[in-house]
Write a protein that holds these residues in place. Structure first.
Motif, mmCIF file in Angstrom:
data_model
loop_
_atom_site.group_PDB
_atom_site.id
_atom_site.type_symbol
_atom_site.label_atom_id
_atom_site.label_comp_id
_atom_site.label_asym_id
_atom_site.label_seq_id
_atom_site.Cartn_x
_atom_site.Cartn_y
_atom_site.Cartn_z
ATOM 1 N N PHE A 114 0.828 -1.211 0.000
ATOM 2 C CA PHE A 114 0.000 0.000 0.000
ATOM 3 C C PHE A 114 0.863 1.262 0.000
ATOM 4 N N ASP A 115 1.952 1.238 0.754
ATOM 5 C CA ASP A 115 2.838 2.399 0.810
ATOM 6 C C ASP A 115 3.495 2.654 -0.540
ATOM 7 N N GLU A 116 3.845 1.593 -1.239
ATOM 8 C CA GLU A 116 4.575 1.738 -2.502
ATOM 9 C C GLU A 116 3.676 2.153 -3.662
ATOM 10 N N VAL A 117 2.471 1.577 -3.735
ATOM 11 C CA VAL A 117 1.657 1.819 -4.943
ATOM 12 C C VAL A 117 0.271 2.368 -4.643
ATOM 13 N N GLY A 118 -0.122 2.460 -3.381
ATOM 14 C CA GLY A 118 -1.454 2.940 -3.058
ATOM 15 C C GLY A 118 -2.491 1.827 -3.061
ATOM 16 N N TYR A 119 -3.673 2.159 -2.554
ATOM 17 C CA TYR A 119 -4.720 1.152 -2.403
ATOM 18 C C TYR A 119 -5.210 0.620 -3.744
ATOM 19 N N GLU A 120 -5.504 1.515 -4.685
ATOM 20 C CA GLU A 120 -6.095 1.096 -5.951
ATOM 21 C C GLU A 120 -5.184 0.152 -6.727
ATOM 22 N N ALA A 121 -3.891 0.453 -6.778
ATOM 23 C CA ALA A 121 -2.963 -0.352 -7.576
ATOM 24 C C ALA A 121 -2.494 -1.614 -6.862
ATOM 25 N N ALA A 122 -2.677 -1.680 -5.559
ATOM 26 C CA ALA A 122 -2.237 -2.854 -4.805
ATOM 27 C C ALA A 122 -3.066 -4.078 -5.187
ATOM 28 N N THR A 123 -2.403 -5.242 -5.217
ATOM 29 C CA THR A 123 -3.109 -6.483 -5.541
ATOM 30 C C THR A 123 -2.897 -7.495 -4.416
ATOM 31 N N GLY A 183 2.618 2.478 5.481
ATOM 32 C CA GLY A 183 1.484 2.028 4.688
ATOM 33 C C GLY A 183 0.164 2.519 5.238
ATOM 34 N N SER A 184 0.025 2.486 6.549
ATOM 35 C CA SER A 184 -1.227 2.924 7.152
ATOM 36 C C SER A 184 -1.418 4.428 7.000
ATOM 37 N N VAL A 185 -0.323 5.185 7.049
ATOM 38 C CA VAL A 185 -0.421 6.636 6.862
ATOM 39 C C VAL A 185 -0.879 6.954 5.440
ATOM 40 N N ARG A 186 -0.306 6.262 4.455
ATOM 41 C CA ARG A 186 -0.747 6.499 3.072
ATOM 42 C C ARG A 186 -2.217 6.149 2.900
ATOM 43 N N LEU A 187 -2.645 5.048 3.479
ATOM 44 C CA LEU A 187 -4.058 4.676 3.379
ATOM 45 C C LEU A 187 -4.955 5.726 4.013
ATOM 46 N N ALA A 188 -4.525 6.249 5.157
ATOM 47 C CA ALA A 188 -5.340 7.219 5.875
ATOM 48 C C ALA A 188 -5.503 8.511 5.084
ATOM 49 N N LEU A 189 -4.477 8.882 4.326
ATOM 50 C CA LEU A 189 -4.503 10.153 3.612
ATOM 51 C C LEU A 189 -5.007 10.023 2.178
ATOM 52 N N GLU A 190 -4.984 8.809 1.646
ATOM 53 C CA GLU A 190 -5.396 8.571 0.264
ATOM 54 C C GLU A 190 -6.908 8.603 0.146
ATOM 55 N N ARG A 191 -7.377 9.047 -1.002
ATOM 56 C CA ARG A 191 -8.812 9.083 -1.237
ATOM 57 C C ARG A 191 -9.170 8.264 -2.465
ATOM 58 N N SER A 192 -10.244 7.489 -2.359
ATOM 59 C CA SER A 192 -10.718 6.688 -3.474
ATOM 60 C C SER A 192 -12.236 6.617 -3.414
ATOM 61 N N GLY A 193 -12.858 6.660 -4.566
ATOM 62 C CA GLY A 193 -14.312 6.598 -4.586
ATOM 63 C C GLY A 193 -14.845 5.186 -4.672
ATOM 64 N N ASN A 194 -13.954 4.202 -4.686
ATOM 65 C CA ASN A 194 -14.378 2.823 -4.922
ATOM 66 C C ASN A 194 -14.204 1.912 -3.714
ATOM 67 N N ASP A 195 -14.092 2.477 -2.529
ATOM 68 C CA ASP A 195 -13.968 1.627 -1.344
ATOM 69 C C ASP A 195 -14.708 2.272 -0.184
ATOM 70 N N SER A 196 -14.870 1.516 0.873
ATOM 71 C CA SER A 196 -15.584 2.032 2.048
ATOM 72 C C SER A 196 -14.692 1.970 3.283
ATOM 73 N N LEU A 197 -13.395 2.196 3.101
ATOM 74 C CA LEU A 197 -12.470 2.152 4.228
ATOM 75 C C LEU A 197 -12.782 3.269 5.215
ATOM 76 N N ASP A 198 -12.667 2.938 6.489
ATOM 77 C CA ASP A 198 -12.846 3.941 7.537
ATOM 78 C C ASP A 198 -11.485 4.575 7.824
ATOM 79 N N ARG A 199 -11.182 5.646 7.127
ATOM 80 C CA ARG A 199 -9.877 6.287 7.252
ATOM 81 C C ARG A 199 -9.795 7.223 8.456
#
Length: 232
Positions: free
Chosen positions: A22-31, A100-116
């Motif tokens: 997640f830190d390297e590529v972000g949530y959307e690109a992570a597999t 990784g958690s910091v990037r997730l917390a600050l990243e925005r995506s319209g395709n998930d329901s993460l509680d950031r």
């Protein structure tokens, strides 16, 4: 008991691998396949703990609220508030789970329901508790609202670390956070508390060393130290 310990280790290995991706590529690109490869666990083990990429990301965010240890007690509660931030800045340089958690917390995506909100709310709440103790101890100037100040502490940290990431890949994060806290403390601490604070770039590493040794910082026999503002 051994089986339970293995399960805990497996879960942590999965979370560490997920955070790194997640830190390297972000949530959307992570597999999930890349996370699986990095973790070194079986597909069955991964899906036993996390049914989806979203659950993996939520698990990483949950860990963020607990990843920074409580700092050693200090005579000044303001020092403890500063120490938490300085320790967080230091650990972001060495802990992929935290990054990784910091990037997730600050990243925005319209395709998930993460509680950031989880890490922000947890850190703001703990900061406000420390700052309120500082207020009751007479360490803060009378005009300071501790709820507002806690929000500034957390929000400003988030912004500064983003700037550091963009400019130097966080190589200067400890220095930038030290500057942030020196500016903040100069405006909110009473002079008698201000002159005792250590707000130097090396503070986070020193706090980590104290935690590793399981002890508190030795008390100053003279009851105060100068407001430390250097890079060390």
């Amino acid at each position: 008991m051994a089986q339970q310990e293995r399960a805990v280790r497996t879960r942590q290995a999965i979370l560490a691998a997920a955070a790194q991706v997640f830190d390297e590529v972000g949530y959307e690109a992570a597999t999930v396949s890349e996370i699986l490869t990095r973790s070194g666990v079986t597909k069955g083990a991964l899906y036993f703990h996390f049914a989806s990429k979203e659950q993996l990301a939520q698990g990483v965010l949950q860990e963020n609220a607990q990843v920074v240890p409580r700092v050693p007690a200090q005579r000044l509660k303001l020092q403890e508030a500063v120490d938490r931030g300085m320790l967080l800045a230091y650990q972001m340089g060495v802990d992929p789970l935290l990054r990784g958690s910091v990037r997730l917390a600050l990243e925005r995506s319209g395709n998930d329901s993460l509680d950031r909100k989880i890490p922000f709310e947890a850190w703001t709440r703990e900061s406000e508790l420390l700052l309120e103790q500082a207020r009751l101890a007479g360490e803060l100037q009378p005009h300071v609202d501790t709820e507002e100040l806690a929000g500034v502490f957390v929000g400003a940290f988030a912004g500064v670390q983003l700037m550091s990431q963009a400019l130097t890949d966080r190589q200067d994060l400890c220095e930038r956070i030290a500057v942030l806290y020196r500016v903040l403390m100069s405006g909110v601490a009473v002079p008698s508390a201000l002159v005792q604070l250590d707000v130097t770039a090396g503070r986070g590493a020193r706090v980590q060393a104290l935690i590793d040794q399981g002890r508190q910082e030795p008390a100053d026999p003279h009851g105060q130290r100068p407001f430390l503002v250097g890079r060390g």
